[in-house]
Design an enzyme around this catalytic site. Structure first.
Site, mmCIF file in Angstrom:
data_model
loop_
_atom_site.group_PDB
_atom_site.id
_atom_site.type_symbol
_atom_site.label_atom_id
_atom_site.label_comp_id
_atom_site.label_asym_id
_atom_site.label_seq_id
_atom_site.Cartn_x
_atom_site.Cartn_y
_atom_site.Cartn_z
ATOM 1 N N VAL A 288 -13.114 16.887 -2.265
ATOM 2 C CA VAL A 288 -14.442 16.550 -1.746
ATOM 3 C C VAL A 288 -14.698 17.340 -0.464
ATOM 4 N N ILE B 93 -5.050 2.406 -4.566
ATOM 5 C CA ILE B 93 -6.265 1.650 -4.230
ATOM 6 C C ILE B 93 -7.442 2.129 -5.076
ATOM 7 N N ALA C 175 -10.548 6.247 -0.556
ATOM 8 C CA ALA C 175 -9.197 5.665 -0.708
ATOM 9 C C ALA C 175 -8.185 6.799 -0.787
ATOM 10 N N GLY D 61 -10.048 9.717 -4.239
ATOM 11 C CA GLY D 61 -8.626 9.380 -4.309
ATOM 12 C C GLY D 61 -8.336 8.510 -5.514
ATOM 13 N N ALA D 62 -7.603 9.084 -6.486
ATOM 14 C CA ALA D 62 -7.206 8.288 -7.662
ATOM 15 C C ALA D 62 -5.770 7.843 -7.483
ATOM 16 N N GLY D 63 -5.483 7.226 -6.319
ATOM 17 C CA GLY D 63 -4.162 6.653 -6.063
ATOM 18 C C GLY D 63 -4.209 5.169 -6.378
ATOM 19 N N HIS E 232 12.756 -14.427 -27.905
ATOM 20 C CA HIS E 232 11.816 -13.862 -28.880
ATOM 21 C C HIS E 232 10.724 -14.871 -29.177
ATOM 22 N N ARG F 69 -3.214 5.661 3.637
ATOM 23 C CA ARG F 69 -3.223 4.872 4.862
ATOM 24 C C ARG F 69 -2.292 5.514 5.887
ATOM 25 N N ASP G 134 4.759 -1.229 7.292
ATOM 26 C CA ASP G 134 3.990 0.013 7.104
ATOM 27 C C ASP G 134 4.073 0.960 8.295
HETATM 28 P P1 FAD Z 1 -0.104 -5.302 8.022
HETATM 29 O O1 FAD Z 1 -0.220 -6.186 6.856
HETATM 30 O O2 FAD Z 1 -1.038 -4.160 8.141
HETATM 31 O O3 FAD Z 1 -0.201 -6.231 9.304
HETATM 32 C C1 FAD Z 1 -0.182 -5.736 10.592
HETATM 33 C C2 FAD Z 1 -0.830 -6.745 11.520
HETATM 34 O O4 FAD Z 1 -0.633 -6.319 12.847
HETATM 35 C C3 FAD Z 1 -2.341 -6.872 11.339
HETATM 36 O O5 FAD Z 1 -2.693 -8.216 11.358
HETATM 37 C C4 FAD Z 1 -2.895 -6.157 12.562
HETATM 38 O O6 FAD Z 1 -4.158 -6.666 12.971
HETATM 39 C C5 FAD Z 1 -1.836 -6.482 13.589
HETATM 40 N N1 FAD Z 1 -1.773 -5.556 14.711
HETATM 41 C C6 FAD Z 1 -1.790 -4.194 14.688
HETATM 42 N N2 FAD Z 1 -1.627 -3.706 15.938
HETATM 43 C C7 FAD Z 1 -1.516 -4.784 16.761
HETATM 44 C C8 FAD Z 1 -1.302 -4.927 18.161
HETATM 45 N N3 FAD Z 1 -1.120 -3.878 18.959
HETATM 46 N N4 FAD Z 1 -1.268 -6.180 18.650
HETATM 47 C C9 FAD Z 1 -1.410 -7.265 17.865
HETATM 48 N N5 FAD Z 1 -1.580 -7.183 16.525
HETATM 49 C C10 FAD Z 1 -1.624 -5.957 15.995
HETATM 50 N N6 FAD Z 1 1.142 -3.866 -1.118
HETATM 51 C C11 FAD Z 1 1.861 -4.450 -2.088
HETATM 52 O O7 FAD Z 1 3.098 -4.535 -1.984
HETATM 53 N N7 FAD Z 1 1.251 -4.980 -3.198
HETATM 54 C C12 FAD Z 1 -0.079 -4.915 -3.372
HETATM 55 O O8 FAD Z 1 -0.598 -5.394 -4.376
HETATM 56 C C13 FAD Z 1 -0.860 -4.295 -2.368
HETATM 57 N N8 FAD Z 1 -2.205 -4.208 -2.489
HETATM 58 C C14 FAD Z 1 -2.944 -3.648 -1.483
HETATM 59 C C15 FAD Z 1 -4.316 -3.579 -1.642
HETATM 60 C C16 FAD Z 1 -5.102 -3.011 -0.647
HETATM 61 C C17 FAD Z 1 -6.591 -2.938 -0.820
HETATM 62 C C18 FAD Z 1 -4.472 -2.537 0.544
HETATM 63 C C19 FAD Z 1 -5.302 -1.955 1.656
HETATM 64 C C20 FAD Z 1 -3.106 -2.595 0.703
HETATM 65 C C21 FAD Z 1 -2.318 -3.147 -0.319
HETATM 66 N N9 FAD Z 1 -0.931 -3.217 -0.224
HETATM 67 C C22 FAD Z 1 -0.201 -3.773 -1.229
HETATM 68 C C23 FAD Z 1 -0.222 -2.707 0.958
HETATM 69 C C24 FAD Z 1 0.129 -3.877 1.884
HETATM 70 O O9 FAD Z 1 -1.060 -4.527 2.264
HETATM 71 C C25 FAD Z 1 0.872 -3.361 3.093
HETATM 72 O O10 FAD Z 1 2.021 -2.648 2.677
HETATM 73 C C26 FAD Z 1 1.307 -4.520 3.970
HETATM 74 O O11 FAD Z 1 0.218 -5.290 4.389
HETATM 75 C C27 FAD Z 1 2.067 -4.008 5.193
HETATM 76 O O12 FAD Z 1 2.502 -5.094 5.935
HETATM 77 P P2 FAD Z 1 2.754 -4.999 7.493
HETATM 78 O O13 FAD Z 1 3.176 -6.361 7.890
HETATM 79 O O14 FAD Z 1 3.629 -3.857 7.781
HETATM 80 O O15 FAD Z 1 1.343 -4.658 8.152
HETATM 81 P P1 NAD Z 2 -2.398 6.673 -2.259
HETATM 82 O O1 NAD Z 2 -1.516 7.568 -1.499
HETATM 83 O O2 NAD Z 2 -1.834 5.787 -3.310
HETATM 84 O O3 NAD Z 2 -3.539 7.525 -2.968
HETATM 85 C C1 NAD Z 2 -4.389 8.371 -2.261
HETATM 86 C C2 NAD Z 2 -4.853 9.443 -3.226
HETATM 87 O O4 NAD Z 2 -5.899 10.149 -2.605
HETATM 88 C C3 NAD Z 2 -3.748 10.451 -3.559
HETATM 89 O O5 NAD Z 2 -3.659 10.589 -4.955
HETATM 90 C C4 NAD Z 2 -4.212 11.716 -2.879
HETATM 91 O O6 NAD Z 2 -3.853 12.874 -3.574
HETATM 92 C C5 NAD Z 2 -5.715 11.520 -2.875
HETATM 93 N N1 NAD Z 2 -6.413 12.261 -1.819
HETATM 94 C C6 NAD Z 2 -6.040 12.426 -0.531
HETATM 95 N N2 NAD Z 2 -6.986 13.127 0.142
HETATM 96 C C7 NAD Z 2 -7.980 13.389 -0.753
HETATM 97 C C8 NAD Z 2 -9.230 14.049 -0.675
HETATM 98 N N3 NAD Z 2 -9.650 14.570 0.483
HETATM 99 N N4 NAD Z 2 -9.985 14.127 -1.784
HETATM 100 C C9 NAD Z 2 -9.567 13.572 -2.956
HETATM 101 N N5 NAD Z 2 -8.387 12.935 -3.080
HETATM 102 C C10 NAD Z 2 -7.609 12.831 -2.006
HETATM 103 O O7 NAD Z 2 -3.203 5.834 -1.151
HETATM 104 P P2 NAD Z 2 -4.195 4.614 -1.303
HETATM 105 O O8 NAD Z 2 -4.621 4.446 -2.713
HETATM 106 O O9 NAD Z 2 -5.208 4.778 -0.251
HETATM 107 O O10 NAD Z 2 -3.266 3.413 -0.923
HETATM 108 C C11 NAD Z 2 -2.584 3.420 0.318
HETATM 109 C C12 NAD Z 2 -1.280 2.712 0.185
HETATM 110 O O11 NAD Z 2 -1.494 1.303 0.145
HETATM 111 C C13 NAD Z 2 -0.540 3.013 -1.098
HETATM 112 O O12 NAD Z 2 0.226 4.190 -0.990
HETATM 113 C C14 NAD Z 2 0.338 1.831 -1.222
HETATM 114 O O13 NAD Z 2 1.481 2.040 -0.437
HETATM 115 C C15 NAD Z 2 -0.486 0.704 -0.644
HETATM 116 N N6 NAD Z 2 -1.091 -0.071 -1.734
HETATM 117 C C16 NAD Z 2 -0.276 -0.652 -2.649
HETATM 118 C C17 NAD Z 2 -0.811 -1.355 -3.696
HETATM 119 C C18 NAD Z 2 0.100 -1.973 -4.708
HETATM 120 O O14 NAD Z 2 1.281 -2.099 -4.414
HETATM 121 N N7 NAD Z 2 -0.397 -2.372 -5.875
HETATM 122 C C19 NAD Z 2 -2.180 -1.469 -3.832
HETATM 123 C C20 NAD Z 2 -2.993 -0.848 -2.897
HETATM 124 C C21 NAD Z 2 -2.423 -0.165 -1.844
#
Ligand code: FAD
Ligand code: NAD
Length: 473
Positions: free
Chosen positions: A245, A192, A275, A188-190, A450, A278, A318
């Site tokens: 894959v 993450i 990756a 996944g070149a998205g 500037h 999600r 999310d």
């Molecule tokens: P979450 O942050 O997922 O929080 C949900 C919480 O609910 C968790 O603590 C979970 O344990 C809890 N929970 C779930 N079910 C239950 C239940 N039944 N009872 C009690 N607790 C529960 N977004 C950006 O905008 N910028 C970024 O730079 C960015 N980088 C990211 C990097 C990575 C590696 C990843 C994985 C994600 C990234 N994201 C980024 C996405 C961002 O993390 C999510 O969009 C954000 O966390 C969503 O917030 P949320 O509050 O909806 O859920």
């Molecule tokens: P993504 O949707 O950004 O990228 C996933 C990539 O995987 C896509 O390009 C897709 O075509 C590819 N893919 C899917 N199935 C595949 C397969 N079987 N083989 C090869 N490629 C495949 O998802 P992510 O990178 O996992 O990130 C999840 C979400 O978390 C993002 O969409 C974003 O909303 C959030 N996030 C945000 C940030 C940020 O804001 N900087 C950083 C990390 C994550």
């Protein structure tokens, strides 16, 4: 007797904790149920974002960029360093400290706002009722006039590459490597894939990204994704498009098998990050009798104001439709907490900024040129390259561009796209202009200091009407 609150939030990620704090500010007796187990095996607030998402990934992106600069870029400034060493465990430890500081900060904010943190699992029973199962102890029913579901998302797993937590990991595992893998595969070149791939590539791993789609970063404006692709491949990221894959053999090495337009292929790696996106976290979220409506993609169904099909129950972040971005969830959380206080609440989904924190950074807001073309919207576009920006040259970061797109008849801004230094910060100006219904001319008439990188935004806006100063229009 059951505990009684005005507002109960399930989930303490950015969407949930913003909702809770605003609800408390609005005078509501508020509790948050969250069972996330963070570092050191202790419950932690902040959800995915603070614990295993936005914050730790940005901490590692920052550290790895500093290392890369020290190794490769400082000599151009006349700074000569004999030897640059790398201590990966120290880097991971620094990241953990940043996380701990921030998650602890949320706990303090909860205390200050008199928000109760119920540590455990929450399950919606129906209008006004939630089952709370503490991490230790017996489940109980808590009552609330308003319930906000904010349970976030979790990584999608694929059968072709089952996680083993050691060599085949998701984004959480990729934040914890204790040494640099020689060869790293990423499925996944998205967002993450590119961010985590960049971290480990800068630290010395040979990184190959296998992307199923034929196009690179499809949601990004095509001119910008082409530019970013060129810069990434120049850095050494091996991005293979149209690569699906099929399986992974876990022997001494990991053999990742995939198919592309030339047939069956394979690549050997030491570690593999999966990756591929999600999915909303709704497992065990609602009792069957609650009849919570989940849409065909697994998201909790909500209207524009994040109301579910159950009276008094909302869902944000999310777990509902829209981009999976922390700031989108934060705004939804605030909106809902204000709506239930009978105040004004609104999220403008047309002006949610996106940022990919790679080098170069990629940031955008609004529509891409390809989307406008497909929709038949008349537009004018202008762009400006960082190569003609004095500050970018002084920083030795002159790759990339800013592109401004405006409606051809009204000149209203429709989209701004940036690939280059500090794109994450530069995009804010575009968001503000769009929120105020501003035009390319407005942006072009605003004074920009500037020398700053923001002059590129100014010049790109001027370029929409072929009036950029530092470019042949
Ligand atoms: P979450 O942050 O997922 O929080 C949900 C919480 O609910 C968790 O603590 C979970 O344990 C809890 N929970 C779930 N079910 C239950 C239940 N039944 N009872 C009690 N607790 C529960 N977004 C950006 O905008 N910028 C970024 O730079 C960015 N980088 C990211 C990097 C990575 C590696 C990843 C994985 C994600 C990234 N994201 C980024 C996405 C961002 O993390 C999510 O969009 C954000 O966390 C969503 O917030 P949320 O509050 O909806 O859920
Ligand atoms: P993504 O949707 O950004 O990228 C996933 C990539 O995987 C896509 O390009 C897709 O075509 C590819 N893919 C899917 N199935 C595949 C397969 N079987 N083989 C090869 N490629 C495949 O998802 P992510 O990178 O996992 O990130 C999840 C979400 O978390 C993002 O969409 C974003 O909303 C959030 N996030 C945000 C940030 C940020 O804001 N900087 C950083 C990390 C994550």
């Amino acid at each position: 007797m059951a505990k009684q609150y005005d507002v109960v939030v399930i989930g303490a990620g950015p969407a949930g904790y913003h909702a809770a704090i605003r609800a408390a500010q609005n005078g509501f007796k508020t509790a948050v149920i969250d069972g996330f187990i963070g570092a050191e095996g202790k419950p932690a607030l902040g959800g995915t974002c603070l614990n295993v998402g936005c914050i730790p990934s940005k901490a590692l992106l920052e550290s790895s960029e500093q290392y890369h600069k020290a190794q490769h870029d400082l000599a151009a400034h006349g700074i000569l360093i004999d030897q640059v060493g790398l201590d990966v465990p120290a880097m991971i430890e620094r990241k953990a400290k940043v996380v701990k500081g921030l998650t602890g900060g949320i706990a303090q904010l909860f205390k200050a706002n008199k928000i109760e943190w119920l540590q455990g699992h929450g399950k919606l029973l129906g209008s006004g009722e939630v089952e709370f199962a503490p991490i230790k102890g017996k489940a109980e029913v808590v009552k609330a006039k308003h319930i906000i579901l904010a349970t976030g998302s979790k990584p999608i797993e694929i059968d072709a590459a089952p996680l083993d937590g050691e060599r085949i990991v998701d984004s959480t595992g990729a934040l914890e490597f204790q040494d640099v893998p020689k060869r790293l595969g990423v499925i996944g070149a998205g967002v993450i894939g590119l961010e985590m791939g960049s971290v480990w590539s800068r630290l010395g791993a040979k990184v190959v990204l296998l992307e199923a789609q034929d196009s690179f970063l499809a949601p990004v404006d095509a001119q910008c994704s082409r530019d970013a692709y060129r810069q990434f491949t120049k850095q050494g990221l091996d991005i293979r498009l149209g690569a699906r894959v099929t399986s992974v053999n876990a022997g001494k090495n990991l053999s990742v098998h995939y198919e592309d337009k030339d047939g069956k292929q394979s690549v050997q790696v030491d570690k593999l990050i999966v990756a591929v996106g999600r999915r909303p976290q709704t497992d065990g979220l609602a009792a069957d009798e609650a009849n919570l409506l989940i849409d065909e993609r697994g998201f909790v169904h909500v209207d524009e104001q994040c109301r579910t099909n159950i009276p008094g129950v909302y869902a944000v972040g999310d777990v509902v439709r829209g981009p999976m971005l922390a700031h989108k969830g934060m705004e939804e959380g605030i909106m809902v907490a204000d709506l239930i206080a009978d105040k004004y609440g609104h999220v403008n989904y047309d002006s949610v900024p996106w940022v990919i924190y790679t080098h170069p950074e990629i940031a955008w807001v609004g529509k891409t040129e390809q989307a406008l073309k497909a929709a038949g919207v008349p537009y004018k576009a202008g762009s400006f390259s960082f190569a003609a920006n004095g500050r970018a040259l002084a920083m030795d970061q002159s790759g990339g561009l800013v592109k401004v797109i405006a409606h051809a008849e009204t000149d209203r801004l429709l989209g701004v796209h940036i690939v280059g230094p500090m794109a994450s910060e530069l995009i804010a100006e575009a968001v503000v202009t769009m929120e105020f219904g501003g035009s390319a001319e407005d942006l072009g008439r605003i004074i920009h200091a500037h020398p700053t990188l923001s002059e590129s935004v100014h010049e790109a806006a001027l370029s929409v009407h072929k009036q950029a100063i530092h470019k042949a229009n």
